[in-house]
Enzyme design. Sequence first.
Site, mmCIF file in Angstrom:
data_model
loop_
_atom_site.group_PDB
_atom_site.id
_atom_site.type_symbol
_atom_site.label_atom_id
_atom_site.label_comp_id
_atom_site.label_asym_id
_atom_site.label_seq_id
_atom_site.Cartn_x
_atom_site.Cartn_y
_atom_site.Cartn_z
ATOM 1 C CG ASP A 291 -1.951 1.058 1.265
ATOM 2 O OD1 ASP A 291 -1.761 2.103 0.617
ATOM 3 O OD2 ASP A 291 -2.978 0.861 1.935
ATOM 4 C CE1 TYR B 188 -7.408 11.732 -10.103
ATOM 5 C CE2 TYR B 188 -7.829 13.600 -11.548
ATOM 6 C CZ TYR B 188 -7.288 12.349 -11.337
ATOM 7 O OH TYR B 188 -6.612 11.718 -12.354
#
Length: 254
Positions: A66, A160
């Site tokens: 991760d 984003y």
Amino acid sequence: MNRFDLTGKRAFITGAGSGLGQAIAIALAQAGADIASFDLPGASNQADTSASIAACGRQMLVLAGDVTDPVSIETAFDRAEQELGEIDIAVNSAGIANVGAAEVMPHAQFLRMMDINLNGLFWSCQVEGRRMLARGRGSILNMASICGSTAIPGLEQAHYDATKAAVIRLTKSLAAEWAGRGVRVNCLSPGFMATPMNSRPEVAENVRIFAAMTPMKRMGQPHEVGGPAVFLSSEAASYCTGVDLNIDGGFLSI
């Protein structure tokens, strides 16, 4: 043409299990590189990536972890170097996308976007850069977006867009910091690409509209990111660092 050849090189790629990361992994393998693919445990298309790379006659090492966990990245990078050899190229493609109106966006949604798309990319660069700086050579390629340079009307994704703008600025800052020590850092800014991320139901109508707005009048295909990735990773780009290369069918030209 041999300056584009990556034979004997080894690449560590985050997010290589699908989408643009997968396309870049395949392109680098086609150019001769062996691949260490770092993605979440159980990433759906790692087997497809492996098969494509094997078809090129190259090795692929599948690594699970991760990007929000620096220890996970470091462990995977160390294993990649133990099994494949010293990493010459790193591509940081792991990321997520979702939408939400800025005025009501939950804290958790905003923070998760930052943690993966920006923090995770920085931790990746840090691990990769540390190893490459010690050897005095290496190429790091980060995945940004045209959304880091312009707001797209109708897409509620301020969080984003903020991460991708930060990736562009981070890339340039790292390039300036590491240029004299043998490590190049560049980024790619794709436009609207036909990837699983852009197949989300909530953006389907917007994708159709913005594909029509693109001067080339179509979505980009994932493999069309592969050539620019090979170029910036190769000796053909030996004097390129701090570059933000748009791959957008001309979208930012309008």
